[in-house]
Design a protein around this motif. Sequence first.
Motif, PDB file in Angstrom:
ATOM      1  N   ILE A   1       0.857  -1.172   0.000  1.00 24.77           N
ATOM      2  CA  ILE A   1       0.000   0.000   0.000  1.00 24.77           C
ATOM      3  C   ILE A   1       0.902   1.234   0.000  1.00 24.77           C
ATOM      4  CG2 ILE A   1      -1.752   1.282   1.283  1.00 24.77           C
ATOM      5  CD1 ILE A   1      -2.732  -1.380   2.401  1.00 24.77           C
ATOM      6  N   ALA A   2       0.590   2.195  -0.836  1.00 21.64           N
ATOM      7  CA  ALA A   2       1.395   3.402  -0.947  1.00 21.64           C
ATOM      8  C   ALA A   2       1.039   4.388   0.157  1.00 21.64           C
ATOM      9  CB  ALA A   2       1.178   4.050  -2.310  1.00 21.64           C
ATOM     10  N   LYS A   3       1.903   5.333   0.350  1.00 23.82           N
ATOM     11  CA  LYS A   3       1.632   6.389   1.315  1.00 23.82           C
ATOM     12  C   LYS A   3       0.780   7.478   0.662  1.00 23.82           C
ATOM     13  CE  LYS A   3       6.005   8.657   0.181  1.00 23.82           C
ATOM     14  NZ  LYS A   3       7.356   9.008   0.647  1.00 23.82           N
ATOM     15  N   ALA A   4       0.031   8.181   1.477  1.00 24.38           N
ATOM     16  CA  ALA A   4      -0.693   9.362   1.013  1.00 24.38           C
ATOM     17  C   ALA A   4       0.266  10.544   1.015  1.00 24.38           C
ATOM     18  CB  ALA A   4      -1.882   9.645   1.917  1.00 24.38           C
ATOM     19  N   LYS A   5       0.261  11.317  -0.075  1.00 21.70           N
ATOM     20  CA  LYS A   5       1.169  12.443  -0.199  1.00 21.70           C
ATOM     21  C   LYS A   5       0.571  13.691   0.440  1.00 21.70           C
ATOM     22  CE  LYS A   5       3.236  13.212  -4.075  1.00 21.70           C
ATOM     23  NZ  LYS A   5       3.552  13.394  -5.503  1.00 21.70           N
ATOM     24  N   SER A   6       1.441  14.504   0.994  1.00 16.22           N
ATOM     25  CA  SER A   6       1.007  15.825   1.446  1.00 16.22           C
ATOM     26  C   SER A   6       0.956  16.754   0.241  1.00 16.22           C
ATOM     27  CB  SER A   6       1.982  16.378   2.489  1.00 16.22           C
ATOM     28  OG  SER A   6       3.254  16.611   1.902  1.00 16.22           O
ATOM     29  N   ALA A   7       0.214  17.817   0.373  1.00 18.98           N
ATOM     30  CA  ALA A   7       0.007  18.723  -0.753  1.00 18.98           C
ATOM     31  C   ALA A   7       1.314  19.332  -1.253  1.00 18.98           C
ATOM     32  CB  ALA A   7      -0.967  19.834  -0.350  1.00 18.98           C
ATOM     33  N   SER A   8       2.280  19.500  -0.365  1.00 14.93           N
ATOM     34  CA  SER A   8       3.525  20.173  -0.745  1.00 14.93           C
ATOM     35  C   SER A   8       4.643  19.216  -1.134  1.00 14.93           C
ATOM     36  CB  SER A   8       4.010  21.045   0.417  1.00 14.93           C
ATOM     37  OG  SER A   8       4.241  20.246   1.573  1.00 14.93           O
ATOM     38  N   SER A   9       4.376  17.910  -1.100  1.00 15.14           N
ATOM     39  CA  SER A   9       5.439  16.936  -1.319  1.00 15.14           C
ATOM     40  C   SER A   9       5.826  16.850  -2.796  1.00 15.14           C
ATOM     41  CB  SER A   9       5.009  15.551  -0.838  1.00 15.14           C
ATOM     42  OG  SER A   9       5.975  14.577  -1.205  1.00 15.14           O
ATOM     43  N   PRO A  10       7.138  16.962  -3.111  1.00 18.50           N
ATOM     44  CA  PRO A  10       7.591  16.769  -4.490  1.00 18.50           C
ATOM     45  C   PRO A  10       7.873  15.304  -4.804  1.00 18.50           C
ATOM     46  CG  PRO A  10       9.437  17.444  -3.139  1.00 18.50           C
ATOM     47  CD  PRO A  10       8.242  17.390  -2.217  1.00 18.50           C
ATOM     48  N   ASP A  11       7.747  14.436  -3.824  1.00 18.52           N
ATOM     49  CA  ASP A  11       8.062  13.018  -3.985  1.00 18.52           C
ATOM     50  C   ASP A  11       7.138  12.404  -5.030  1.00 18.52           C
ATOM     51  OD1 ASP A  11       8.659  10.351  -3.744  1.00 18.52           O
ATOM     52  OD2 ASP A  11       8.503  10.301  -1.559  1.00 18.52           O
ATOM     53  N   PRO A  12       7.684  11.725  -6.058  1.00 14.57           N
ATOM     54  CA  PRO A  12       6.806  11.093  -7.048  1.00 14.57           C
ATOM     55  C   PRO A  12       6.060   9.888  -6.506  1.00 14.57           C
ATOM     56  CG  PRO A  12       9.090  10.516  -7.476  1.00 14.57           C
ATOM     57  CD  PRO A  12       9.106  11.554  -6.397  1.00 14.57           C
ATOM     58  N   GLU A  13       6.551   9.312  -5.423  1.00  5.76           N
ATOM     59  CA  GLU A  13       5.872   8.141  -4.863  1.00  5.76           C
ATOM     60  C   GLU A  13       4.665   8.560  -4.040  1.00  5.76           C
ATOM     61  OE1 GLU A  13       8.943   6.057  -2.724  1.00  5.76           O
ATOM     62  OE2 GLU A  13       9.374   4.834  -4.483  1.00  5.76           O
ATOM     63  N   GLY A  14       3.695   7.655  -3.947  1.00  8.03           N
ATOM     64  CA  GLY A  14       2.510   7.927  -3.157  1.00  8.03           C
ATOM     65  C   GLY A  14       1.343   8.384  -4.011  1.00  8.03           C
ATOM     66  N   VAL A  15       0.239   8.670  -3.362  1.00  3.91           N
ATOM     67  CA  VAL A  15      -0.994   9.015  -4.055  1.00  3.91           C
ATOM     68  C   VAL A  15      -1.411  10.430  -3.686  1.00  3.91           C
ATOM     69  CG1 VAL A  15      -2.420   7.924  -2.241  1.00  3.91           C
ATOM     70  CG2 VAL A  15      -3.369   8.277  -4.535  1.00  3.91           C
ATOM     71  N   GLU A  16      -1.838  11.192  -4.687  1.00  3.32           N
ATOM     72  CA  GLU A  16      -2.240  12.580  -4.484  1.00  3.32           C
ATOM     73  C   GLU A  16      -3.564  12.639  -3.711  1.00  3.32           C
ATOM     74  OE1 GLU A  16      -0.378  15.047  -5.226  1.00  3.32           O
ATOM     75  OE2 GLU A  16       1.071  14.222  -6.657  1.00  3.32           O
ATOM     76  N   ALA A  17      -3.712  13.716  -2.942  1.00  3.38           N
ATOM     77  CA  ALA A  17      -4.896  13.870  -2.100  1.00  3.38           C
ATOM     78  C   ALA A  17      -6.183  13.880  -2.917  1.00  3.38           C
ATOM     79  CB  ALA A  17      -4.779  15.147  -1.265  1.00  3.38           C
ATOM     80  N   TRP A  18      -6.136  14.477  -4.117  1.00  6.41           N
ATOM     81  CA  TRP A  18      -7.370  14.570  -4.912  1.00  6.41           C
ATOM     82  C   TRP A  18      -7.848  13.196  -5.393  1.00  6.41           C
ATOM     83  CZ3 TRP A  18      -3.082  17.256  -7.465  1.00  6.41           C
ATOM     84  CH2 TRP A  18      -2.456  16.504  -8.473  1.00  6.41           C
ATOM     85  N   ALA A  19      -6.957  12.204  -5.409  1.00  3.81           N
ATOM     86  CA  ALA A  19      -7.328  10.883  -5.912  1.00  3.81           C
ATOM     87  C   ALA A  19      -7.902   9.977  -4.835  1.00  3.81           C
ATOM     88  CB  ALA A  19      -6.124  10.211  -6.566  1.00  3.81           C
ATOM     89  N   ILE A  20      -7.823  10.393  -3.571  1.00  5.38           N
ATOM     90  CA  ILE A  20      -8.370   9.578  -2.486  1.00  5.38           C
ATOM     91  C   ILE A  20      -9.375  10.383  -1.664  1.00  5.38           C
ATOM     92  CG2 ILE A  20      -6.490   7.905  -2.352  1.00  5.38           C
ATOM     93  CD1 ILE A  20      -5.269   9.567  -0.087  1.00  5.38           C
ATOM     94  N   ASN A  21     -10.016  11.324  -2.329  1.00  3.51           N
ATOM     95  CA  ASN A  21     -11.026  12.167  -1.698  1.00  3.51           C
ATOM     96  C   ASN A  21     -12.393  11.490  -1.851  1.00  3.51           C
ATOM     97  OD1 ASN A  21     -13.161  14.173  -1.518  1.00  3.51           O
ATOM     98  ND2 ASN A  21     -11.556  15.712  -1.475  1.00  3.51           N
ATOM     99  N   PRO A  22     -13.020  11.054  -0.756  1.00  8.18           N
ATOM    100  CA  PRO A  22     -14.293  10.324  -0.871  1.00  8.18           C
ATOM    101  C   PRO A  22     -15.390  11.129  -1.565  1.00  8.18           C
ATOM    102  CG  PRO A  22     -13.372  10.093   1.339  1.00  8.18           C
ATOM    103  CD  PRO A  22     -12.554  11.147   0.639  1.00  8.18           C
ATOM    104  N   GLU A  23     -15.403  12.443  -1.374  1.00  2.82           N
ATOM    105  CA  GLU A  23     -16.425  13.259  -2.039  1.00  2.82           C
ATOM    106  C   GLU A  23     -16.210  13.252  -3.550  1.00  2.82           C
ATOM    107  OE1 GLU A  23     -16.549  17.152  -0.354  1.00  2.82           O
ATOM    108  OE2 GLU A  23     -17.066  16.431   1.665  1.00  2.82           O
ATOM    109  N   PHE A  24     -14.954  13.338  -3.977  1.00  6.76           N
ATOM    110  CA  PHE A  24     -14.670  13.266  -5.407  1.00  6.76           C
ATOM    111  C   PHE A  24     -15.046  11.889  -5.965  1.00  6.76           C
ATOM    112  CE2 PHE A  24     -11.027  16.627  -5.183  1.00  6.76           C
ATOM    113  CZ  PHE A  24     -11.981  17.609  -4.968  1.00  6.76           C
ATOM    114  N   ALA A  25     -14.853  10.835  -5.167  1.00  7.50           N
ATOM    115  CA  ALA A  25     -15.200   9.492  -5.615  1.00  7.50           C
ATOM    116  C   ALA A  25     -16.696   9.381  -5.894  1.00  7.50           C
ATOM    117  CB  ALA A  25     -14.770   8.458  -4.574  1.00  7.50           C
ATOM    118  N   GLU A  26     -17.509   9.953  -5.012  1.00  5.17           N
ATOM    119  CA  GLU A  26     -18.956   9.917  -5.229  1.00  5.17           C
ATOM    120  C   GLU A  26     -19.348  10.816  -6.401  1.00  5.17           C
ATOM    121  OE1 GLU A  26     -21.255   7.954  -3.908  1.00  5.17           O
ATOM    122  OE2 GLU A  26     -19.606   6.940  -2.862  1.00  5.17           O
TER     123      GLU A  26
END
Length: 327
Positions: free
Chosen positions: A286-311
């Motif tokens: 399981i990947a880590k969740a990225k912070s908004a300011s992180s330049p790290d290419p690894e992990g998942v962006e916040a907008w992709a794991i937003n439950p409201e966006f999913a619905e």
Amino acid sequence: MSENTAQMPIHSGFDSKTTAEEVIKDIDLQGKVAIVTGGYSGIGLETTRVLAHAGATVIVPVRTLEKGRGALKDIPNVEIAAMDLMDPDSIDRFAEQFLENHDTLHILINSAGIMAPPLRRDNRGYESQLSTNHLGHFQLTARLLPALKRGNARVVAVSSRGHRLGAVDFNDPNFEDKEYDKWKAYAQSKTANILFALMLDKRGKEYGVRAFSVHPGLIPDTNLGRDLTKEVFGPKPVLDEHGQPVSNEQHNEFKTIEQGAATSVWCAVSPALQGLGGVYCEDVDIAKAKSASSPDPEGVEAWAINPEFAEQLCELSESLTGVKFTI
């Protein structure tokens, strides 16, 4: 049973070099039924191969039956049937045929995809990457829900680290009012894959259906980038001092196809994921969740794991396809 959906590594014991065969070692899939879209080329073909050799019956939807037969002729326990993810009628025909012959589905791996083509549209006018990578799989999964529920199934959406290049544009998803950008369109479709898995898992877990999204890695030896020249193959590869591509995965080499299939297979079969779901995975963990300011290419962006966006994506997808996602 835990219903944990925490977006954090579980320290699986595997890594970026792990192959699909290593993941599935000692796992017996006799009596299990799987569907692998895109299962006749690239990492999809390797996924089909290892699942079938572990004993599963694997059904592979193909756009061209002759091509599918040629690719899969030496693999046991495989069935093929016609389907085009950009053709909703063919998706319905495939699903109807499957449900006539199988009442239970244990594994669904939505692996087929396209990357960064010139602007193309399906017969409904929908942009081809959204149509193929997300909407087609949305419709297919919706049609297969009765069999998935009976199978306490795992559903795997093959996404990409390329999702970091952009979120879903809910106001103009088909590039009708803005200039087409092939990488933004790709990123949108890959973000949609992650949001779809999040939505499906939330709705399906009480019925035993769990869903995962996956970044398989950077794998140059596939035809995913068939529309791209060597100079623009990506997204955004890192070059060394000699101008040669190196991985942006902490300077590891690009993955082989065998390594690229590993995370999808792990999500589909690993006992370590029992009780887990709705998470984005990479490098067989399981990947880590990225912070908004992180330049790290690894992990998942916040907008992709937003439950409201999913619905919101589910509502948009229902509107675009005319298919209600009722589980």
